[in-house]
Design an enzyme around this catalytic site. Structure first.
Site, short mmCIF file in Angstrom:
data_model
loop_
_atom_site.label_atom_id
_atom_site.label_comp_id
_atom_site.label_asym_id
_atom_site.label_seq_id
_atom_site.Cartn_x
_atom_site.Cartn_y
_atom_site.Cartn_z
N ASN A 6 0.85 -1.20 0.00
CA ASN A 6 0.00 0.00 0.00
C ASN A 6 0.89 1.24 0.00
OD1 ASN A 6 0.53 0.79 2.88
ND2 ASN A 6 -0.33 -1.24 3.20
N ASP A 56 -4.09 -5.93 4.51
CA ASP A 56 -5.28 -6.63 5.02
C ASP A 56 -5.48 -7.98 4.34
OD1 ASP A 56 -5.98 -4.77 6.89
OD2 ASP A 56 -7.13 -3.57 5.46
N LYS A 101 9.19 -16.79 -11.04
CA LYS A 101 8.42 -15.73 -11.71
C LYS A 101 7.30 -16.34 -12.55
CE LYS A 101 8.90 -11.85 -14.83
NZ LYS A 101 9.57 -11.43 -16.03
N PHE A 145 -3.98 3.25 14.80
CA PHE A 145 -4.39 4.32 13.87
C PHE A 145 -5.64 3.88 13.13
CE2 PHE A 145 -1.08 7.62 13.55
CZ PHE A 145 -0.20 7.12 14.51
N LYS A 169 -13.01 0.63 15.65
CA LYS A 169 -11.69 -0.01 15.73
C LYS A 169 -11.16 -0.03 17.16
CE LYS A 169 -10.54 0.70 10.94
NZ LYS A 169 -9.92 1.51 9.91
N LYS A 176 -10.46 -3.74 18.46
CA LYS A 176 -9.05 -4.12 18.61
C LYS A 176 -8.55 -3.96 20.04
CE LYS A 176 -8.27 -2.91 13.81
NZ LYS A 176 -7.28 -3.20 12.77
#
Ligand code: CTP
Length: 392
Positions: A208, A277, A287, A321, A335, A339
């Site tokens: 990300n 995630d 490959k 976060f 969250k 969590k």
């Protein structure tokens, strides 16, 4: 800004590294420091005092005998200073300092100085390693002179080794650390930063946009405030931070294991990392070749690391976060509960001052009791606000 309004007496001795001090002056002025500069005669052979007057926006003192009726400057300047920084420090001036010789403006000011003295030596490797220099270093350290140790690398004399002056940004970093109040002394803090990556095949992976800037700023400020910091870094655009233990990881699994190794005896875990995630169900150790048709990669949900440690925690504080594009506060609150975190730092990814890779952030801090919103701040100032939670 930590260095704002700090009075820095800067001593410059003769060495080719003098040129770096122009950049140092510029950086210190941008941080809001007040400068006064003393140059030795040898240093003026390399750079004209006018350059330092211009960059430091200050007076440059060179002649101990040019004094006034009111002020004896080699006595007055150390009184004015919050700290006396000598950079670059040559072998010759170092030897004079170790022996109490006061034969010029700089060495006399050193002898008269009752403030902290920080030196950044720079010289040829053999000169540095010479027993006489090593002995002088020992003597000065015993007398509480603080050393910004040399870097190793290619020297102006075309040899490789120890003796390079630390870079201007590293000297500023040292000063910031020096001037920061050590209110987190005794705390052990784990900070995670950057993106994890999950391999698809031998050359490809998913990840990300996380740059790691927020986590690195937290780690650096935690170090500056005296904490014992472990930085666990995924894929990031990192900057080096001296004095902290850094562990590099790639996948969520590695991140989780690295935290687990440190978690039992830490005071706080700050999860600024952006773990993936999802990860491919199957990875290939060679490959994958194109074959003219679509490639479907089946993904499975990855371990939620924060949730895992939220369930495991005893006395540890856990700060997570929430990076959201919609319903920021609502999602962040969920969250916090899901969590079992003590705090969630919520930031809106659509806010151009708070997204990936920028130097600012705009956060809301969510706890069970309340929600506190903050204005747009630098990531460094944001880091301090987050670390205040640990110090409370
Ligand atoms: N986090 C984690 N493990 C994951 C995903 C996220 O530990 N697999 C942590 C992040 O480091 C962050 C917090 O959980 O501190 C929230 O991350 P975020 O990406 O905002 O939310 P997600 O939990 O991934 O949920 P969603 O993607 O549905 O918003």
């Amino acid at each position: 800004m930590t260095l704002k309004n700090k009075n820095i007496l800067l001593g410059i001795t003769g060495g080719i590294a003098c040129y770096k001090i122009l950049e140092l002056c510029s950086r210190l002025k941008k941080q809001g420091c007040n400068l006064k500069i003393i140059m030795t005669e040898a240093s003026m052979k390399f750079i004209n005092p006018l350059s330092f007057e211009t960059m430091g926006k200050c007076e440059v003192y060179t002649d101990i005998f040019k004094t006034s009726h009111e002020n004896v400057w080699h006595i007055e300047l150390p009184k004015w200073a919050d700290v006396f920084l000598i950079a670059p420090l040559s072998a010759n001036t170092m030897a004079k300092m170790a022996n109490g010789i006061a034969d010029n403006f700089l060495t006399a000011s050193f002898l008269a100085c009752d403030k902290d003295v920080i030196v950044a030596p720079s010289m040829n490797t053999n000169m540095l390693n010479n027993e006489a220099s090593q002995n002088n270093i020992r003597i000065l350290k015993e007398r509480n002179v603080k050393f910004i140790d040399c870097n190793s690398g290619l020297l102006a004399c075309n040899t490789k080794g120890d003796g390079r002056l630390k870079e201007p940004y590293e000297i500023v970093d040292y000063l910031e650390n020096y001037f920061t109040k050590k209110d987190l002394l005794g705390k052990k803090i784990i900070v995670t930063a950057g993106a994890t990556i999950e391999p698809i095949d031998y050359v490809r992976y998913i990840t990300n946009h996380s740059s790691g800037k927020m986590g690195y700023n937290i780690a650096k400020q935690a170090r500056n405030r005296g904490a014992d910091v472990v930085l666990i870094s995924g894929n990031a655009n990192p900057f080096e931070i001296e004095g902290i233990k850094k562990i590099d990881i790639k996948t969520n699994e590695q991140l989780k294991n690295a935290i687990d190794d440190q978690f039992d005896n830490c005071d706080c875990l700050i999860m600024a990392a952006a773990p993936c995630d999802y990860k491919p169900v199957k990875t290939y150790d060679k490959k994958l070749k194109k074959n003219g048709s679509n490639l479907n990669i089946e993904m499975t949900e990855n371990i939620d690391i924060l949730k895992y440690f939220g369930a495991k925690k005893k006395d540890q504080m856990i700060i997570g976060f929430a990076a959201e594009t919609d319903d920021l506060i609502e999602n962040a609150k969920k969250k916090l509960v899901k969590k079992n975190a003590d705090y969630i730092i919520a930031n809106d990814l659509k806010n151009e001052n708070a997204g990936f890779a920028v130097d600012t952030n705009q956060i809301s801090i969510i706890s069970k009791e309340k929600i506190k919103r903050y204005p747009v701040l630098s990531k460094k100032d944001t880091a301090d606000i987050i670390l205040d939670l640990v110090g409370d």
